[in-house]
Each structure stands twice: as structure tokens, then as C-alpha cells.
Design a protein around this motif. Structure first.
Motif, PDB file in Angstrom:
ATOM      1  N   LEU A 272      79.648  54.886  65.674  1.00 26.41           N
ATOM      2  CA  LEU A 272      78.191  54.383  65.265  1.00 26.41           C
ATOM      3  C   LEU A 272      77.167  55.403  66.360  1.00 26.41           C
ATOM      4  CD1 LEU A 272      78.813  50.571  65.047  1.00 26.41           C
ATOM      5  CD2 LEU A 272      77.848  52.369  63.232  1.00 26.41           C
ATOM      6  N   ASP A 273      77.688  55.762  67.394  1.00 28.45           N
ATOM      7  CA  ASP A 273      76.903  56.590  68.386  1.00 28.45           C
ATOM      8  C   ASP A 273      76.514  57.798  67.432  1.00 28.45           C
ATOM      9  OD1 ASP A 273      77.772  54.639  70.102  1.00 28.45           O
ATOM     10  OD2 ASP A 273      78.886  55.895  71.551  1.00 28.45           O
ATOM     11  N   ASP A 274      77.164  58.343  66.748  1.00 28.54           N
ATOM     12  CA  ASP A 274      76.656  59.693  66.297  1.00 28.54           C
ATOM     13  C   ASP A 274      75.549  59.405  65.035  1.00 28.54           C
ATOM     14  OD1 ASP A 274      78.538  61.595  67.648  1.00 28.54           O
ATOM     15  OD2 ASP A 274      79.943  60.374  66.960  1.00 28.54           O
ATOM     16  N   ILE A 275      75.921  58.441  64.344  1.00 31.87           N
ATOM     17  CA  ILE A 275      75.095  58.145  63.082  1.00 31.87           C
ATOM     18  C   ILE A 275      73.468  57.744  63.608  1.00 31.87           C
ATOM     19  CG2 ILE A 275      75.681  55.657  62.582  1.00 31.87           C
ATOM     20  CD1 ILE A 275      75.753  56.750  59.501  1.00 31.87           C
ATOM     21  N   ALA A 276      73.637  57.086  64.742  1.00 32.04           N
ATOM     22  CA  ALA A 276      72.362  56.584  65.746  1.00 32.04           C
ATOM     23  C   ALA A 276      71.762  57.682  66.185  1.00 32.04           C
ATOM     24  CB  ALA A 276      72.802  55.324  66.499  1.00 32.04           C
ATOM     25  N   LYS A 277      72.431  58.897  66.363  1.00 33.21           N
ATOM     26  CA  LYS A 277      71.237  60.106  66.778  1.00 33.21           C
ATOM     27  C   LYS A 277      70.103  60.194  66.477  1.00 33.21           C
ATOM     28  CE  LYS A 277      75.338  62.540  68.603  1.00 33.21           C
ATOM     29  NZ  LYS A 277      76.310  63.666  68.059  1.00 33.21           N
ATOM     30  N   PRO A 278      69.138  60.318  67.318  1.00 31.58           N
ATOM     31  CA  PRO A 278      67.735  60.469  66.959  1.00 31.58           C
ATOM     32  C   PRO A 278      67.351  61.846  66.007  1.00 31.58           C
ATOM     33  CG  PRO A 278      67.756  61.413  69.165  1.00 31.58           C
ATOM     34  CD  PRO A 278      69.336  60.628  68.463  1.00 31.58           C
ATOM     35  N   ASP A 279      66.112  61.940  65.675  1.00 32.08           N
ATOM     36  CA  ASP A 279      65.599  62.964  65.119  1.00 32.08           C
ATOM     37  C   ASP A 279      66.345  63.567  63.527  1.00 32.08           C
ATOM     38  OD1 ASP A 279      63.772  63.299  66.642  1.00 32.08           O
ATOM     39  OD2 ASP A 279      65.056  64.402  68.044  1.00 32.08           O
ATOM     40  N   PHE A 280      66.849  62.327  62.942  1.00 28.72           N
ATOM     41  CA  PHE A 280      67.474  62.213  61.699  1.00 28.72           C
ATOM     42  C   PHE A 280      68.985  63.324  61.737  1.00 28.72           C
ATOM     43  CE2 PHE A 280      68.060  63.693  57.144  1.00 28.72           C
ATOM     44  CZ  PHE A 280      68.267  62.472  56.700  1.00 28.72           C
ATOM     45  N   GLU A 281      69.300  63.541  62.944  1.00 27.77           N
ATOM     46  CA  GLU A 281      70.625  64.191  63.485  1.00 27.77           C
ATOM     47  C   GLU A 281      71.771  63.252  62.773  1.00 27.77           C
ATOM     48  OE1 GLU A 281      71.595  65.653  67.222  1.00 27.77           O
ATOM     49  OE2 GLU A 281      73.524  66.613  66.152  1.00 27.77           O
ATOM     50  N   GLY A 282      71.439  61.851  62.963  1.00 29.37           N
ATOM     51  CA  GLY A 282      72.476  61.162  62.612  1.00 29.37           C
ATOM     52  C   GLY A 282      73.147  61.275  61.046  1.00 29.37           C
ATOM     53  N   ALA A 283      72.071  61.776  60.287  1.00 23.66           N
ATOM     54  CA  ALA A 283      72.343  62.178  58.619  1.00 23.66           C
ATOM     55  C   ALA A 283      73.803  63.093  58.571  1.00 23.66           C
ATOM     56  CB  ALA A 283      71.248  62.880  58.239  1.00 23.66           C
ATOM     57  N   LYS A 284      74.124  63.774  59.612  1.00 24.16           N
ATOM     58  CA  LYS A 284      75.275  64.764  59.518  1.00 24.16           C
ATOM     59  C   LYS A 284      76.558  63.651  59.572  1.00 24.16           C
ATOM     60  CE  LYS A 284      73.187  68.551  62.541  1.00 24.16           C
ATOM     61  NZ  LYS A 284      73.214  69.055  63.725  1.00 24.16           N
ATOM     62  N   TYR A 285      76.414  62.434  59.990  1.00 22.99           N
ATOM     63  CA  TYR A 285      77.385  61.838  59.990  1.00 22.99           C
ATOM     64  C   TYR A 285      77.556  60.405  58.806  1.00 22.99           C
ATOM     65  CZ  TYR A 285      77.732  64.166  64.431  1.00 22.99           C
ATOM     66  OH  TYR A 285      77.466  65.012  65.277  1.00 22.99           O
ATOM     67  N   VAL A 286      76.812  60.923  57.677  1.00 26.70           N
ATOM     68  CA  VAL A 286      76.559  60.067  56.993  1.00 26.70           C
ATOM     69  C   VAL A 286      77.621  60.229  55.565  1.00 26.70           C
ATOM     70  CG1 VAL A 286      75.334  59.160  54.713  1.00 26.70           C
ATOM     71  CG2 VAL A 286      74.188  59.320  56.978  1.00 26.70           C
ATOM     72  N   TYR A 287      78.855  59.453  55.746  1.00 32.12           N
ATOM     73  CA  TYR A 287      79.873  59.641  54.821  1.00 32.12           C
ATOM     74  C   TYR A 287      80.382  58.349  54.478  1.00 32.12           C
ATOM     75  CZ  TYR A 287      81.522  61.151  59.300  1.00 32.12           C
ATOM     76  OH  TYR A 287      82.062  61.331  60.565  1.00 32.12           O
ATOM     77  N   SER A 288      81.173  57.813  53.407  1.00 34.34           N
ATOM     78  CA  SER A 288      81.655  56.698  53.053  1.00 34.34           C
ATOM     79  C   SER A 288      83.005  56.500  52.866  1.00 34.34           C
ATOM     80  CB  SER A 288      80.836  56.248  51.490  1.00 34.34           C
ATOM     81  OG  SER A 288      79.463  56.086  51.719  1.00 34.34           O
ATOM     82  N   PRO A 289      83.538  55.350  53.283  1.00 35.83           N
ATOM     83  CA  PRO A 289      83.115  54.542  54.395  1.00 35.83           C
ATOM     84  C   PRO A 289      82.422  55.042  55.669  1.00 35.83           C
ATOM     85  CG  PRO A 289      85.443  53.691  53.486  1.00 35.83           C
ATOM     86  CD  PRO A 289      84.929  55.176  53.068  1.00 35.83           C
ATOM     87  N   PRO A 290      81.614  54.285  55.982  1.00 37.20           N
ATOM     88  CA  PRO A 290      80.891  55.036  57.078  1.00 37.20           C
ATOM     89  C   PRO A 290      81.675  55.109  58.716  1.00 37.20           C
ATOM     90  CG  PRO A 290      80.468  52.780  56.861  1.00 37.20           C
ATOM     91  CD  PRO A 290      81.370  52.893  55.860  1.00 37.20           C
ATOM     92  N   VAL A 291      80.933  55.914  59.414  1.00 34.93           N
ATOM     93  CA  VAL A 291      81.477  55.776  60.862  1.00 34.93           C
ATOM     94  C   VAL A 291      81.500  54.267  61.339  1.00 34.93           C
ATOM     95  CG1 VAL A 291      80.821  58.018  61.537  1.00 34.93           C
ATOM     96  CG2 VAL A 291      79.259  56.102  61.680  1.00 34.93           C
TER      97      VAL A 291
END
Ligand code: URP
Ligand code: ZN
Ligand code: ZN
Length: 469
Positions: A272-291
Motif C-alpha cells: 500500500l505504501d507504493d500505490i499511495a505514492k504522490p504525483d500519480f506514481e502510485g499508478a505504476k502499482y495498480v494491478y489486480s488483486p491489488p497490493v
């Protein structure tokens, strides 16, 4: 062409000894302590490991998804795989709405023909059994070497199937000798949570994870297990991320049911720390099921150690951040789901699994090569080092240092999930059916070297086509 690999430490799921491997043509002809044979090429493997080529049972190359198409096609994805020591993978044909399975398969094969760097098989992802594909056609797929069916219990409005379709496919699989694979998340519940988040103005990538809670994965996993048991079908749960899903798989296995689970490299290292990264960087960690939260990392390491989970795949479904992930800049539900990883599975699991003392070398080979080959009808042609097996081999230098980076990767994605990670241990040389594919940093074989492999039915063996020369 013959190749003699001399004095390496040969590691299979069961064995670990120093010896020679002699390859004649496409197959391993001899394995022994000190072979006295001439060969066209002799490779000194002293101080190196000789591993079976890894088998990735879960990838998505050149796949239309999330309003775009995955950035790696067969050539770039398989080149990345080869550099990471993977010599065979099983990709997903996705049945387009209204299409027959034959049409879907033709479309996917046309995308791969002549471009293959490594060997590959296909799973059939069933999206519709009403128009297009029929139960009869589904039952005939194992005759063509397509011996696994995948069903999505999530992605409502896109790939998701209802329980009737899931159950009917399971019944067919039980009869036809196919293995059923499920993406186990409750798509209806996720759809409600996504709409609620967006209505509340929560559009950030983090909400991708918050609207797909572990309970949704646990519920669907348990449902799939019970339905498969009722239908008498073997079941393989893909990309397991959390305790809520590991536990029902473990329970079913304890009862002796035909249930297996897989996790993927990224779920040991991203959170969750990665997907919460600012400036839309969290989008790199969008996969399903999620982090998930980091507590699940240990759950997964324990699960692969104890065989609650039996394989590690990559679920390579690569997009670029710029231009593809950014489709969802204002709405997390429009971010294409998936991440890259085909090149780094062996690097990461060797470093943080074997070198960190979490799993043995034998278990690593089992999780990355032997079990995927066995479960998906490729064994013993693939997944081991044995006389008669395809000479798909990795000469792995346990001392070679490598820094994982987008700058040197072979995927076309513009990021790497493990950017900057330093590992000790990397493939020196990769052979596919006796042909040197990769040596050091160079790709030696051209596209067209890889082939489509017709896989054996679930529980059956894929033997060499003719006796070894
Ligand atoms: O986010 C993911 N995993 N994308 C690939 C499709 C799937 O669900 O396996
Ligand atoms: Zn999935
Ligand atoms: Zn996938």
C-alpha cells in the motif's frame, strides 16, 4: 549441434550435485558426474548453477485491456523473459465478446507467429458461453493442447463471468482433462465500492487498492474452491495476495482436494505504501488483486515455503506509465490494471528468497519451473534437467551482480517495479532446446526460435516426441 556444459552445480526440484550436461540437438542426451564426450561447444560452468529454464505460467502479451493494449508484444515480452532465465511461458488468449474459441485462438496465434523468442503455450480465458464459444467447443480445446481454462470473477462489465458460466466451465474441465484457473475477487462487491469511492470524490490510485479489499479476494477464492469441488474439477487460483485467500487454499489442500495456488513476484515486494505514492506514481502499482499491507509479505513467503502456494508467476501485463497508466489520472478505475515483471522473477526470488534464507534453491526451482511445468502439462519436457527433456537450461552465476533498472530492461514499459534493486546472481547463458538464446548481455537467437507447445491434459505427462538421439 551438441553442447557440453561442464562442472556446474545441477539444481532440480529434487537434486543438487556437481556434474556435466550433454545436449544433442534439442534435448538433453546425457547427465553425469564427468562425461567423456566431444561436443561442438563446451561451456565451463564451474562455480555456476545449471538450472532448468524457468516456466512462467501467467503472462499477458499483446493483450487489449483497460482501454489500451499491453505494451509488450510477443517479441519484446519474450526477449525480456529470456534475459531473466524464462524459456517457456503460458499466455492468455482472451475470448473476444461473441467470438468462438477457435477465432480467439487464431487471432492470438497470428500475433505470435514468427516472432517467438522462447516456447509458449496458451490458456483460454472464457468470457462468454452464450454467444460464440459453446460447451462442446470448450471441451475440444485440450485436443489442441490448450489444457487450461481461465475465468475472471472480477472486472465487472468487461471480463467477469457469472457463477453459472464458472460452474459450467468447471463441469466441462472435469470431463475434458483441463485445469480451471480463476481470478478470484468478488467483482460485484468491488463494483459497488468503486462507485462509492468515486461518488465521494476519491480518484487517487490508492483507491484502487481500498476498493478491492482482501475479503473480496478471500470470498471469491473460497467460492471457486467449493464450486470446483462440486464440479469435480481441478482448480488453480492465480495471483494470490493475502492471508484471506491463502487460508481457504490451505484448508482445501489439507483435505486432499485438487486445489493449487500461485502468487506473483510483485506481491512479495510492493505494498500500500507504493500505490499511495504522490504525483500519480502510485499508478505504476495498480494491478489486480491489488497490493496489500506489508504483513502479507510474510504470509506469502510462508505459503510458498509450505506448499500452500505451489508456483510463482509474474502476471506480466505491462503498460507504460506515460500515456497508458495516465489514462486514469482523474479516475483510478480507468488506470489499466497490470504491471511488468517477466525479466526479474528469477533475480528477485533468488536474491530475497534463496539468498535471504527463506527458501532453498531446490524449492526455488520447483516454484519457478517444475511445478508450473507439472501443473500445466509441460513436464518432463520442460521444468527439469533430465535425459530426454528439452535442453532448456540456465547457466546461472550466483556471484554475478546486477542492478535492476528500466535503463537496461528488455520490456518496452517505461518503468520497472524493482528499480534500483541490486541482486547478486543472474543468468550468464540461457539455452532453448539446445540453442543459445542469451549470453551475457546479448540476445543471440532471433525471433522465430520459439515455438507453440501443445500441452498435455491435466495430470498427464508431456513426453519427448521421439527418443533422445
Ligand atoms: O492487474 C492484472 N493482474 N492484470 C492482468 C489481468 C489479470 O487479472 O490477470
Ligand atoms: Zn487476473
Ligand atoms: Zn493475469
Amino acid at each position: 549441434m551438441s553442447v557440453l556444459i561442464k562442472g556446474g552445480r545441477i539444481i532440480t526440484a529434487a537434486d543438487d550435485y556437481v556434474g556435466d550436461v550433454y545436449v544433442e540437438g534439442e534435448r538433453i542426451a546425457l547427465v553425469g558426474a564427468s562425461l567423456d564426450v566431444d561436443a561442438d561447444r563446451v561451456i565451463d560452468a564451474a562455480g555456476k548453477y545449471v538450472l532448468p529454464g524457468c516456466v512462467d505460467p501467467h503472462t499477458h502479451l499483446d493483450m487489449p485491456f483497460g482501454g489500451t493494449v499491453t505494451i509488450d508484444d510477443v517479441e519484446s515480452g519474450q526477449t525480456a523473459a529470456a534475459f531473466g532465465g524464462t524459456t517457456c511461458h503460458v499466455d492468455f488468449v482472451i475470448q473476444p465478446p461473441g467470438a468462438t474459441f477457435a477465432q480467439a485462438l487464431d487471432e492470438w496465434k497470428a500475433k505470435a507467429d514468427g516472432r517467438q523468442v522462447i516456447d509458449m503455450g496458451y490458456h483460454m480465458a472464457i468470457t462468454d458461453l452464450n454467444e460464440g464459444g459453446t460447451l462442446e467447443e470448450l471441451a475440444s480445446l485440450p485436443d489442441q493442447g490448450i489444457t487450461s481454462y481461465k475465468l475472471f470473477m472480477a472486472y465487472k462489465g468487461a471480463l467477469m463471468v457469472d457463477d453459472e458460466t464458472l460452474f459450467r466451465a468447471m463441469e466441462v474441465a472435469a470431463e475434458s482433462g483441463a485445469l480451471v484457473m480463476v481470478h478470484a475477487e468478488n467483482g460485484d462487491v468491488i463494483d459497488v465500492l468503486v462507485r462509492q469511492a468515486l461518488e465521494a470524490g476519491n480518484t487517487e490510485p490508492l483507491y484502487h487498492a481500498l476498493t478491492r479489499p482482501p475479503e473480496a479476494e478471500g470470498e471469491a477464492t473460497n467460492r471457486a474452491i467449493q464450486l470446483a469441488h462440486l464440479a469435480g474439477a481441478p482448480l488453480y487460483v492465480v495471483h494470490v495476495t493475502c492471508r484471506e485467500a491463502v487460508e481457504p487454499i490451505q484448508r482445501a489442500r489439507d483435505k486432499g482436494w485438487d486445489v493449487w495456488g500461485e502468487t506473483c513476484t510483485q506481491y512479495f515486494f510492493t505494498s500500500l505504501d507504493d500505490i499511495a505514492k504522490p504525483d500519480f506514481e502510485g499508478a505504476k502499482y495498480v494491478y489486480s488483486p491489488p497490493v496489500r499491507d506489508k504483513a502479507n509479505w510474510d504470509v506469502l513467503w510462508n505459503a510458498v515455503r509450505t506448499d500452500a502456494l505451489s508456483a510463482i508467476s509474474t502476471d506480466h501485463c505491462a503498460f507504460s506509465w506515460d500515456g497508458q497508466k495516465t489514462l486514469g489520472r482523474d479516475d483510478f478505475s480507468k488506470i489499466p490494471n497490470g504491471g511488468p515483471g517477466l525479466e526479474n522473477r528469477l533475480h528477485m526470488i533468488h536474491e530475497f528468497g534463496v539468498r535471504a534464507g527463506r527458501i532453498t534453491l531446490n524449492r526455488m526451482v520447483e516454484l519457478l519451473a517444475t511445478n508450473p511445468a507439472k501443473l500445466f502439462g509441460l513436464y518432463p519436457r520442460k521444468g527439469t534437467v533430465a535425459v530426454g527433456s528439452d535442453a532448456d537450461l540456465v547457466v546461472f552465476d550466483p556471484e554475478r551482480r546486477h542492478t535492476i533498472s528500466v535503463a537496461t530492461q528488455h520490456s518496452k514499459s517505461d518503468y520497472n517495479l524493482y528499480e534500483g534493486t541490486e541482486v547478486t546472481g543472474a543468468p550468464d547463458l540461457v539455452l532453448l532446446r539446445g540453442v543459445v538464446l542469451v549470453e551475457g548481455d546479448e540476445l543471440l537467437a532471433s525471433p522465430g526460435t520459439g515455438r507453440f507447445v501443445e500441452r498435455a491434459r491435466f495430470g498427464e505427462q508431456l513426453l519427448p516426441q521421439t527418443a533422445p538421439a
